[in-house]
Design a protein around this motif. Structure first.
Motif, short mmCIF file in Angstrom:
data_model
loop_
_atom_site.label_atom_id
_atom_site.label_comp_id
_atom_site.label_asym_id
_atom_site.label_seq_id
_atom_site.Cartn_x
_atom_site.Cartn_y
_atom_site.Cartn_z
N PHE A 226 38.44 39.81 53.21
CA PHE A 226 37.01 40.08 52.45
C PHE A 226 37.53 40.82 51.27
CE2 PHE A 226 36.14 39.35 56.89
CZ PHE A 226 35.52 38.19 56.90
N GLY A 227 38.19 41.44 51.00
CA GLY A 227 38.69 42.19 49.85
C GLY A 227 38.44 41.66 48.58
N ARG A 228 38.61 42.31 47.50
CA ARG A 228 38.62 42.29 46.03
C ARG A 228 39.53 43.09 45.44
NH1 ARG A 228 35.50 38.68 43.47
NH2 ARG A 228 34.01 37.31 44.61
N GLY A 245 42.28 32.98 55.05
CA GLY A 245 41.57 33.08 53.97
C GLY A 245 40.85 34.51 53.95
N LYS A 246 40.40 34.93 52.59
CA LYS A 246 40.28 34.04 51.40
C LYS A 246 41.59 34.67 50.45
CE LYS A 246 35.39 33.40 50.76
NZ LYS A 246 34.35 33.84 50.04
N LEU A 247 42.47 33.81 50.13
CA LEU A 247 43.49 34.18 48.98
C LEU A 247 42.64 33.99 47.77
CD1 LEU A 247 46.41 32.03 50.44
CD2 LEU A 247 45.68 34.36 51.14
N PHE A 248 42.85 35.32 46.93
CA PHE A 248 42.23 35.15 45.65
C PHE A 248 43.23 35.05 44.41
CE2 PHE A 248 39.45 37.46 48.48
CZ PHE A 248 38.16 37.38 47.96
N ASP A 249 42.95 35.11 43.29
CA ASP A 249 43.77 35.00 42.21
C ASP A 249 44.77 36.38 42.09
OD1 ASP A 249 44.99 34.13 40.01
OD2 ASP A 249 43.52 34.05 38.60
N GLY A 250 45.83 36.66 42.69
CA GLY A 250 46.63 37.64 42.32
C GLY A 250 46.55 38.61 43.87
N PHE A 251 45.56 38.54 44.84
CA PHE A 251 45.66 39.40 46.10
C PHE A 251 45.09 38.66 47.09
CE2 PHE A 251 42.07 40.25 43.17
CZ PHE A 251 40.77 40.30 44.02
N GLY A 263 48.39 36.49 46.42
CA GLY A 263 47.16 35.65 46.34
C GLY A 263 47.48 34.02 46.62
N ALA A 264 46.99 33.11 45.59
CA ALA A 264 47.10 31.60 46.03
C ALA A 264 48.47 31.36 45.20
CB ALA A 264 45.96 30.95 45.71
N THR A 265 49.25 32.24 44.66
CA THR A 265 50.41 31.83 44.11
C THR A 265 51.71 32.15 45.07
OG1 THR A 265 49.37 32.46 41.97
CG2 THR A 265 51.76 32.31 41.97
N LEU A 279 42.64 26.47 55.34
CA LEU A 279 42.94 27.73 54.49
C LEU A 279 41.69 27.79 53.43
CD1 LEU A 279 45.13 29.65 53.10
CD2 LEU A 279 45.62 27.35 51.78
N ALA A 280 41.38 28.96 52.97
CA ALA A 280 40.29 29.11 51.93
C ALA A 280 40.99 30.02 50.80
CB ALA A 280 39.40 29.93 52.54
N ILE A 281 40.89 29.56 49.61
CA ILE A 281 41.13 30.28 48.37
C ILE A 281 39.90 30.51 47.49
CG2 ILE A 281 43.61 29.65 48.46
CD1 ILE A 281 43.15 27.36 46.58
N TYR A 282 39.97 31.32 46.77
CA TYR A 282 38.73 31.80 45.97
C TYR A 282 38.77 32.41 44.59
CZ TYR A 282 34.13 34.02 45.17
OH TYR A 282 32.99 34.39 45.01
#
Length: 338
Positions: A226-228, A245-251, A263-265, A279-282
């Protein structure tokens, strides 16, 4: 059918008006009402619980309920807001009430975990500790919770050694949720019973969680982030992990053996993650090629939830035609529209 529907609507309207009337009563009157109800009915009375959660409460009302209620009590929620904060002696008296002798659910909110909580440990099945500090050192004995199945720590200050000792004292724990906590940098999961783990990277100040290691969790099915902010997650053994999940942009930085995601990369791919089905990406910048590469790592994926900042590539509109074995794709833009 029409008669039944009208009768149901009238009943619901009456219940709503009654709820509004009850919720407008003073706290003292509400306390008397709850003290006269059977425990399970009191716990189910949503208008009373919502009123208590949304307004400040007199500590004397809580003391009155605990002394007047015939019992038994299976769930006790300590209020988060008071007209005047109760003394440590008052809080201790609540926890030592005979009404709580066989307590199964506890929602504890206080600045310091009181020693009297230990007397409830042998019967608790669900526990939430919020805005409190776990004492550390030789004088602090960890809680032993042999029946506990659900544990939530919210805005708690606890050292790494105390946290691991707490988890070691929960041999049948199935659900662990850690949000906005501080005092520990690393969490190591070794559990034969855990089915769900949810974490964020901790509070805004102090020592925050930076490393989560799932060393051995044979029953783990859900791993939720749940972090950012940046965090490292290493999954060594979780053969039944199905929801991720969630996989963010970079973490976070997520590692399954030699397969690594930032992250999602994809950073490197050596083995596929065959157990994951959801799978959840955000909050990502995503192109179609990147999505296809990501899906190669999860060959048995059935549901994919995507919330994106920006879509790259004219061919993205063809994603519905891809033969990727998914039963469902949910695509949302940054504003939450499908």
């Amino acid at each position: 059918m029409g008669v039944l529907t009208r009768a149901k609507n009238r009943r619901l309207d009456l219940e709503e008006r009654l709820a509004d009337w009850i919720s407008s009563l003073p706290d003292g009157v509400l306390g008397d009402i709850v003290s006269l109800l059977p425990t399970k009915d009191g716990a189910r009375t949503q208008v009373l619980s919502s009123h208590s959660a949304g307004s400040s409460i007199l500590a004397s009302n809580i003391s009155h309920i605990l002394s007047a209620h015939p019992g038994p009590c299976h769930r006790f929620v300590m209020p988060r807001r008071y007209v005047e904060y109760p003394s440590r002696r008052t809080l201790d008296g609540w926890l030592r009430s005979p009404l709580l002798d066989n307590l199964q659910e506890l929602d504890f909110n206080n600045s310091l975990l009181l020693p009297s909580v230990h007397r409830l440990s042998s019967t608790l099945c669900v526990a939430r500790f919020g805005a409190c500090r776990f004492a550390d050192g030789n004088d602090a004995s960890p809680l032993q919770l042999p029946l506990l199945k659900q544990l939530t720590l919210f805005a708690v200050e606890i050292s790494e050694s105390s946290l691991h000792a707490l988890l070691a004292g929960c041999p049948v724990l199935e659900s662990l949720l850690l949000l906005h906590n501080s005092g520990f940098r690393r969490l190591q999961i070794v559990s034969s019973s855990l089915r769900s783990v949810g974490v964020d990277s901790g509070g805004l100040c102090g020592i925050r969680l930076q490393q989560l290691d799932i060393d051995n969790a044979p029953c783990l099915e859900r791993l939720l982030y749940f972090g950012r902010t940046e965090m490292n997650i290493s999954v060594i053994s979780a053969p039944r992990l199905a929801i991720l999940g969630k996989l963010f942009d970079g973490f976070p930085r997520l590692q399954f053996g030699a397969t690594v995601f930032q992250g999602a990369t994809i950073v490197s791919m050596s083995v596929v993650v065959s157990s994951v089905k959801v799978l959840a990406i955000y909050d990502v910048n995503l192109c179609l090629d990147a999505l296809i590469n990501l899906l190669k790592c999860f060959p048995h994926l059935q549901k994919l939830y995507i919330e994106i900042k920006r879509v790259w590539g004219k061919d993205w509109c063809t994603y519905r035609k891809l033969d990727i074995g998914l039963r469902k794709i949910v695509l949302r833009n940054y504003r939450g529209n499908k």
